[in-house]
Design a protein around this motif. Structure first.
Motif, PDB file in Angstrom:
ATOM      1  N   GLU A 205       0.828  -1.202   0.000  1.00 37.81           N
ATOM      2  CA  GLU A 205       0.000   0.000   0.000  1.00 37.81           C
ATOM      3  C   GLU A 205       0.863   1.252   0.000  1.00 37.81           C
ATOM      4  OE1 GLU A 205      -3.593   0.330   2.326  1.00 37.81           O
ATOM      5  OE2 GLU A 205      -3.358  -1.746   2.966  1.00 37.81           O
ATOM      6  N   ASP A 206       1.974   1.217   0.721  1.00 38.34           N
ATOM      7  CA  ASP A 206       2.870   2.370   0.740  1.00 38.34           C
ATOM      8  C   ASP A 206       3.437   2.637  -0.644  1.00 38.34           C
ATOM      9  OD1 ASP A 206       2.390   2.578   3.406  1.00 38.34           O
ATOM     10  OD2 ASP A 206       4.375   1.935   4.066  1.00 38.34           O
ATOM     11  N   ALA A 207       3.810   1.559  -1.351  1.00 38.77           N
ATOM     12  CA  ALA A 207       4.375   1.719  -2.693  1.00 38.77           C
ATOM     13  C   ALA A 207       3.347   2.331  -3.640  1.00 38.77           C
ATOM     14  CB  ALA A 207       4.867   0.376  -3.218  1.00 38.77           C
ATOM     15  N   ALA A 208       2.102   1.879  -3.532  1.00 38.29           N
ATOM     16  CA  ALA A 208       1.052   2.418  -4.402  1.00 38.29           C
ATOM     17  C   ALA A 208       0.778   3.886  -4.083  1.00 38.29           C
ATOM     18  CB  ALA A 208      -0.223   1.589  -4.244  1.00 38.29           C
ATOM     19  N   GLU A 209       0.746   4.223  -2.792  1.00 39.35           N
ATOM     20  CA  GLU A 209       0.493   5.607  -2.398  1.00 39.35           C
ATOM     21  C   GLU A 209       1.651   6.514  -2.804  1.00 39.35           C
ATOM     22  OE1 GLU A 209      -1.846   8.648  -0.990  1.00 39.35           O
ATOM     23  OE2 GLU A 209      -2.377   6.526  -1.201  1.00 39.35           O
ATOM     24  N   ARG A 210       2.880   6.011  -2.662  1.00 40.75           N
ATOM     25  CA  ARG A 210       4.039   6.805  -3.063  1.00 40.75           C
ATOM     26  C   ARG A 210       4.034   7.058  -4.565  1.00 40.75           C
ATOM     27  NH1 ARG A 210       8.509   8.630  -0.946  1.00 40.75           N
ATOM     28  NH2 ARG A 210       8.160   7.544   1.022  1.00 40.75           N
ATOM     29  N   LEU A 211       3.666   6.022  -5.349  1.00 39.63           N
ATOM     30  CA  LEU A 211       3.595   6.190  -6.797  1.00 39.63           C
ATOM     31  C   LEU A 211       2.567   7.254  -7.156  1.00 39.63           C
ATOM     32  CD1 LEU A 211       4.351   5.336  -9.666  1.00 39.63           C
ATOM     33  CD2 LEU A 211       2.618   3.518  -9.495  1.00 39.63           C
ATOM     34  N   ARG A 212       1.413   7.219  -6.491  1.00 42.02           N
ATOM     35  CA  ARG A 212       0.378   8.222  -6.751  1.00 42.02           C
ATOM     36  C   ARG A 212       0.872   9.620  -6.385  1.00 42.02           C
ATOM     37  NH1 ARG A 212      -4.638  10.253  -4.563  1.00 42.02           N
ATOM     38  NH2 ARG A 212      -4.110   9.522  -2.475  1.00 42.02           N
ATOM     39  N   LEU A 213       1.578   9.730  -5.268  1.00 43.48           N
ATOM     40  CA  LEU A 213       2.121  11.020  -4.854  1.00 43.48           C
ATOM     41  C   LEU A 213       3.142  11.535  -5.863  1.00 43.48           C
ATOM     42  CD1 LEU A 213       2.552  13.322  -2.841  1.00 43.48           C
ATOM     43  CD2 LEU A 213       4.098  11.823  -1.557  1.00 43.48           C
ATOM     44  N   GLU A 214       4.026  10.674  -6.315  1.00 43.86           N
ATOM     45  CA  GLU A 214       5.045  11.099  -7.285  1.00 43.86           C
ATOM     46  C   GLU A 214       4.399  11.535  -8.595  1.00 43.86           C
ATOM     47  OE1 GLU A 214       8.071  11.700  -6.867  1.00 43.86           O
ATOM     48  OE2 GLU A 214       8.541  10.739  -4.953  1.00 43.86           O
ATOM     49  N   GLU A 215       3.333  10.869  -8.999  1.00 46.75           N
ATOM     50  CA  GLU A 215       2.625  11.272 -10.212  1.00 46.75           C
ATOM     51  C   GLU A 215       1.999  12.657 -10.041  1.00 46.75           C
ATOM     52  OE1 GLU A 215      -0.118   8.091 -10.738  1.00 46.75           O
ATOM     53  OE2 GLU A 215       1.299   6.825 -11.862  1.00 46.75           O
ATOM     54  N   GLN A 216       1.469  12.942  -8.852  1.00 45.77           N
ATOM     55  CA  GLN A 216       0.889  14.255  -8.598  1.00 45.77           C
ATOM     56  C   GLN A 216       1.954  15.348  -8.542  1.00 45.77           C
ATOM     57  OE1 GLN A 216      -1.101  13.119  -4.970  1.00 45.77           O
ATOM     58  NE2 GLN A 216      -3.110  13.002  -5.961  1.00 45.77           N
ATOM     59  N   LEU A 217       3.160  14.988  -8.103  1.00 50.08           N
ATOM     60  CA  LEU A 217       4.238  15.974  -7.992  1.00 50.08           C
ATOM     61  C   LEU A 217       4.955  16.216  -9.318  1.00 50.08           C
ATOM     62  CD1 LEU A 217       5.892  14.954  -4.594  1.00 50.08           C
ATOM     63  CD2 LEU A 217       4.458  16.942  -5.059  1.00 50.08           C
ATOM     64  N   ALA A 218       4.833  15.291 -10.268  1.00 54.02           N
ATOM     65  CA  ALA A 218       5.607  15.369 -11.514  1.00 54.02           C
ATOM     66  C   ALA A 218       5.446  16.704 -12.239  1.00 54.02           C
ATOM     67  CB  ALA A 218       5.238  14.198 -12.428  1.00 54.02           C
ATOM     68  N   PRO A 219       4.220  17.208 -12.458  1.00 45.48           N
ATOM     69  CA  PRO A 219       4.108  18.500 -13.167  1.00 45.48           C
ATOM     70  C   PRO A 219       4.714  19.660 -12.394  1.00 45.48           C
ATOM     71  CG  PRO A 219       1.962  17.763 -12.360  1.00 45.48           C
ATOM     72  CD  PRO A 219       2.884  16.621 -12.190  1.00 45.48           C
ATOM     73  N   TRP A 220       4.702  19.589 -11.056  1.00 41.86           N
ATOM     74  CA  TRP A 220       5.290  20.663 -10.255  1.00 41.86           C
ATOM     75  C   TRP A 220       6.811  20.608 -10.301  1.00 41.86           C
ATOM     76  CZ3 TRP A 220       2.217  24.434  -9.092  1.00 41.86           C
ATOM     77  CH2 TRP A 220       0.851  24.193  -8.970  1.00 41.86           C
ATOM     78  N   ARG A 221       7.364  19.408 -10.318  1.00 40.35           N
ATOM     79  CA  ARG A 221       8.818  19.280 -10.474  1.00 40.35           C
ATOM     80  C   ARG A 221       9.260  19.865 -11.821  1.00 40.35           C
ATOM     81  NH1 ARG A 221      11.268  15.336  -6.970  1.00 40.35           N
ATOM     82  NH2 ARG A 221       9.776  13.942  -5.942  1.00 40.35           N
ATOM     83  N   GLU A 222       8.442  19.651 -12.835  1.00 44.69           N
ATOM     84  CA  GLU A 222       8.774  20.170 -14.163  1.00 44.69           C
ATOM     85  C   GLU A 222       8.671  21.697 -14.188  1.00 44.69           C
ATOM     86  OE1 GLU A 222       7.276  19.669 -18.818  1.00 44.69           O
ATOM     87  OE2 GLU A 222       6.515  18.332 -17.242  1.00 44.69           O
ATOM     88  N   LYS A 223       7.681  22.244 -13.478  1.00 45.22           N
ATOM     89  CA  LYS A 223       7.487  23.689 -13.461  1.00 45.22           C
ATOM     90  C   LYS A 223       8.555  24.389 -12.627  1.00 45.22           C
ATOM     91  CE  LYS A 223       3.936  27.197 -12.613  1.00 45.22           C
ATOM     92  NZ  LYS A 223       2.522  27.433 -12.211  1.00 45.22           N
ATOM     93  N   PHE A 224       9.045  23.711 -11.576  1.00 49.86           N
ATOM     94  CA  PHE A 224      10.061  24.289 -10.693  1.00 49.86           C
ATOM     95  C   PHE A 224      11.281  23.363 -10.643  1.00 49.86           C
ATOM     96  CE2 PHE A 224       6.047  26.039  -9.189  1.00 49.86           C
ATOM     97  CZ  PHE A 224       6.347  27.374  -8.943  1.00 49.86           C
ATOM     98  N   PRO A 225      12.011  23.253 -11.759  1.00 56.10           N
ATOM     99  CA  PRO A 225      13.136  22.313 -11.799  1.00 56.10           C
ATOM    100  C   PRO A 225      14.259  22.664 -10.834  1.00 56.10           C
ATOM    101  CG  PRO A 225      13.163  23.743 -13.735  1.00 56.10           C
ATOM    102  CD  PRO A 225      11.868  23.994 -13.025  1.00 56.10           C
ATOM    103  N   GLU A 226      14.314  23.916 -10.396  1.00 58.04           N
ATOM    104  CA  GLU A 226      15.382  24.342  -9.501  1.00 58.04           C
ATOM    105  C   GLU A 226      15.125  23.930  -8.047  1.00 58.04           C
ATOM    106  OE1 GLU A 226      12.469  27.832  -9.450  1.00 58.04           O
ATOM    107  OE2 GLU A 226      13.008  26.129 -10.713  1.00 58.04           O
ATOM    108  N   VAL A 227      13.919  23.484  -7.744  1.00 61.39           N
ATOM    109  CA  VAL A 227      13.565  23.111  -6.375  1.00 61.39           C
ATOM    110  C   VAL A 227      13.756  21.609  -6.179  1.00 61.39           C
ATOM    111  CG1 VAL A 227      11.732  23.024  -4.641  1.00 61.39           C
ATOM    112  CG2 VAL A 227      11.918  25.004  -6.161  1.00 61.39           C
TER     113      VAL A 227
END
Length: 289
Positions: A205-227
């Motif tokens: 369950e942790d792996a599935a939740e982490r994957l979902r979290l990383e997917e939600q963060l992906a566009p923000w990482r792209e928008k703020f690559p310096e962070v």
């Protein structure tokens, strides 16, 4: 072009001086004007017996001195910072709430001059934080810290999405990293009924939740690559995890309300607990009305 304004409340205490220093640095980052505000808590009883107006005149003179001293402190922290002072009369919480309506950010200390030394958070700061319609920062814990990451609690609520955006912007402006906290309660088998989820291993369950979290963060990482972003997953309460992270963070960001482990009072139980227990300034993210 409209100039951004940050309002900081001062009453001359050590807590308000820490708030002024924090607000001065934030105003410099935003190219904003800093408005140093002091409220004269002039009660009806005092006004009734001040027949010649001398008492109020003396109180106002003292108040203007407190505000000017606060503005001078801000300019010590950031030379040439555009500052203005404002002396108001009335109920402190109500008057500060009125100031918040046209400010880009309201900054408060965690303690005031009240007579309840055992309280962790002053009553005025709590009332303003609970009812302000725009973003509020309460400078508490280690005070005006400048080292460490920005931390944010992130669930699936609309308010949390906006808080995440704010946290990325704040981290980018400070040139620091961002810790994103996700807390959730896994589904436990019936034979573990009554056992808290904190100490239970649920790797799938942790792996599935982490994957979902990383997917939600992906566009923000792209928008703020310096962070640089660190995603943290926990079964504990959001307030407990964020309070723990606050010992090494320079700022903790939380949405005004949420759902799941972020659901609570008018302010939100997580935000309210952080105002009492965080070891760093707390940014209560609200979209100004």
């Amino acid at each position: 072009m409209r100039t951004a304004t940050i309002v900081v409340a001062t009453d001359g205490t050590a807590s308000s001086r820490a708030a002024i220093r924090w607000a001065a640095r934030e105003a410099a980052r935003r190219n904003a004007t800093l408005r140093v505000t002091h409220v004269i808590d002039w009660q009806h009883g005092e006004a009734r017996y001040d027949l010649d107006g001398g008492g109020f005149a003396a109180a106002r003179q003292i108040a203007e001195g407190v505000a000017r001293t606060g503005a001078a402190l801000a300019r010590e922290v950031v030379p040439d910072l555009p500052t203005e002072i404002d002396v108001l009369v009335g109920n402190p919480a109500a008057r500060l709430l009125s100031q918040a309506t046209d400010a880009d950010l309201l900054v408060l200390g965690s303690r005031g001059r009240g007579g309840f030394a055992s309280l962790v958070l002053g009553s005025v700061s709590q009332r303003v934080a609970m009812h302000a319609t725009g973003p509020v920062v309460v400078v508490r814990g280690r005070g005006d810290v400048t080292d460490g990451p920005v931390a944010v609690g992130f669930d699936d609520s609309e308010q949390s999405q906006h808080a995440l955006q704010t946290a990325f912007e704040l981290a980018a402006a400070r040139g620091t990293s961002l810790a994103v906290i996700r807390t959730y309660l896994p589904m436990l088998p019936l034979y573990l009924a009554g056992v808290t989820a904190v100490g239970v291993a649920t790797p799938e369950e942790d792996a599935a939740e982490r994957l979902r979290l990383e997917e939600q963060l992906a566009p923000w990482r792209e928008k703020f690559p310096e962070v640089q972003v660190e995603a943290l997953l926990s079964h504990d309460s959001a307030a407990a995890v964020l309070s723990g992270v606050s010992h090494g963070a320079q700022l903790v960001v939380v949405g005004s309300r949420g759902h799941g482990t972020f659901t609570g009072t008018l302010l939100g139980s997580t935000g309210l607990q952080l105002l009492h227990h965080a070891d760093s300034p707390v940014y209560l993210d609200r979209q100004a009305a």
